[in-house]
Scaffold this motif. Sequence first.
Motif, PDB file in Angstrom:
ATOM      1  N   ALA A   1       3.172   8.648  -3.145  1.00  0.00           N
ATOM      2  CA  ALA A   1       1.985   7.946  -2.660  1.00  0.00           C
ATOM      3  C   ALA A   1       1.746   8.250  -1.187  1.00  0.00           C
ATOM      4  CB  ALA A   1       2.140   6.445  -2.876  1.00  0.00           C
ATOM      5  N   GLU A   2       2.830   8.321  -0.397  1.00  0.00           N
ATOM      6  CA  GLU A   2       2.692   8.633   1.025  1.00  0.00           C
ATOM      7  C   GLU A   2       2.170  10.044   1.236  1.00  0.00           C
ATOM      8  OE1 GLU A   2       6.539   7.892   2.577  1.00  0.00           O
ATOM      9  OE2 GLU A   2       6.311   5.692   2.643  1.00  0.00           O
ATOM     10  N   ILE A   3       2.591  10.981   0.381  1.00  0.00           N
ATOM     11  CA  ILE A   3       2.097  12.354   0.482  1.00  0.00           C
ATOM     12  C   ILE A   3       0.589  12.400   0.242  1.00  0.00           C
ATOM     13  CG2 ILE A   3       2.178  14.628  -0.625  1.00  0.00           C
ATOM     14  CD1 ILE A   3       5.156  14.158  -1.117  1.00  0.00           C
TER      15      ILE A   3
ATOM     16  N   MET B   1      13.707   0.376  -7.694  1.00  0.00           N
ATOM     17  CA  MET B   1      12.646   1.310  -8.070  1.00  0.00           C
ATOM     18  C   MET B   1      12.923   2.698  -7.485  1.00  0.00           C
ATOM     19  SD  MET B   1       9.191  -0.962  -7.578  1.00  0.00           S
ATOM     20  CE  MET B   1       8.961  -2.513  -8.461  1.00  0.00           C
ATOM     21  N   PRO B   2      12.503   3.753  -8.172  1.00  0.00           N
ATOM     22  CA  PRO B   2      12.706   5.116  -7.637  1.00  0.00           C
ATOM     23  C   PRO B   2      11.957   5.319  -6.323  1.00  0.00           C
ATOM     24  CG  PRO B   2      12.126   5.164  -9.970  1.00  0.00           C
ATOM     25  CD  PRO B   2      11.915   3.756  -9.514  1.00  0.00           C
ATOM     26  N   ALA B   3      12.636   5.879  -5.353  1.00  0.00           N
ATOM     27  CA  ALA B   3      11.998   6.137  -4.056  1.00  0.00           C
ATOM     28  C   ALA B   3      10.868   7.146  -4.169  1.00  0.00           C
ATOM     29  CB  ALA B   3      13.050   6.632  -3.062  1.00  0.00           C
TER      30      ALA B   3
ATOM     31  N   THR C   1      -1.686  -0.174   0.569  1.00  0.00           N
ATOM     32  CA  THR C   1      -2.071   0.519  -0.662  1.00  0.00           C
ATOM     33  C   THR C   1      -0.880   0.696  -1.588  1.00  0.00           C
ATOM     34  OG1 THR C   1      -3.809   1.722   0.520  1.00  0.00           O
ATOM     35  CG2 THR C   1      -3.108   2.609  -1.613  1.00  0.00           C
ATOM     36  N   ILE C   2       0.233   1.114  -1.025  1.00  0.00           N
ATOM     37  CA  ILE C   2       1.454   1.298  -1.829  1.00  0.00           C
ATOM     38  C   ILE C   2       1.897  -0.033  -2.427  1.00  0.00           C
ATOM     39  CG2 ILE C   2       3.897   1.914  -1.747  1.00  0.00           C
ATOM     40  CD1 ILE C   2       3.203   3.948   0.413  1.00  0.00           C
ATOM     41  N   PHE C   3       1.850  -1.075  -1.606  1.00  0.00           N
ATOM     42  CA  PHE C   3       2.305  -2.388  -2.087  1.00  0.00           C
ATOM     43  C   PHE C   3       1.384  -2.941  -3.172  1.00  0.00           C
ATOM     44  CE2 PHE C   3       2.062  -7.066  -1.765  1.00  0.00           C
ATOM     45  CZ  PHE C   3       3.354  -7.362  -2.172  1.00  0.00           C
TER      46      PHE C   3
END
Length: 299
Positions: free
Chosen positions: A174-176, A166-168, A183-185
């Motif tokens: 999402a972290e920004i 997957m693209p980083a 949440t990301i997962f």
Amino acid sequence: MISNGRSSLAERLFDVFNYVFMALFSLVCIYPFYYVLIYSISDPRLASKGIYFWPAHFDFDSYIKVLSLNTIPHAFLISVEKTLIFTVLCVYFSAMLAFLFTKRVMPLRKTMYRIVISSMYLNSGLIPWYITMKTYGLRDSFLLYVLPGIINAFYIILIKTYIEQMPASLEESAEIDGAGFLTIFNRIIFPLSKPIVATVAVYASVGCWNTWIDNYLLVDNEKLQTIQVILFAYLNEAQGMATDLTQMVTNANSGRQLQLSPETIKMSITVISVLPIILVYPFLQKNFIKGIMLGAVKG
């Protein structure tokens, strides 16, 4: 032009041979279960003389009598329940750990990953496993079917490989926005991993449904018996069971004679134990094939 014609003819002959070969191969794979199915719904007396492609006089008395046994419906529900719960937990937590192993900030990431992978090659054996399960208090407990095996090294490899493609930028954006690990997962990684998740779900559900050794060795409570162990016992007692069920049919029908043979009982039991898990594949087939192909190309 002649060479092109010969080449075209050779290609067509190869295609014909390929189709015929694959059709025969598919028949060899499918026919054993088909034979079990048509034997189980045939009249026992006619089936004993030999059947090949069509049932000999449809007869569902063997299924009616096997399913009328008090232990079968409850055991079937226990097997379905444990398979559903185990599959959901195994897929989710294996995917979460796989995602964690892709994070470079994880302390001792490579060491922990190698320890997990080593479990695929190192097996302590049946006796240590039995002692461990008993020490954890899982004897005669429904958790015996669910907790052991939630984390599977093979599934972690498949999911980790998929996630790494997957693209980083997905995680970075999402972290920004302030998203954390869970949440990301839950909102990004897991939903986008649908093909490999479906693949792992098929593996996990089939494996859990077919497992019987935990029930056989560690469960004495009749309310926790699974369909696999009960049907295994019935298979070993098919002769006596056929006699008993025949007597039940005769009494219930005021002297009507019906011979339930041990072979018919075995065939019916086999279909009952195999059919439910076969029904899982049509719902996950599309994503299962896609996940397998991605693993083969990108893995």
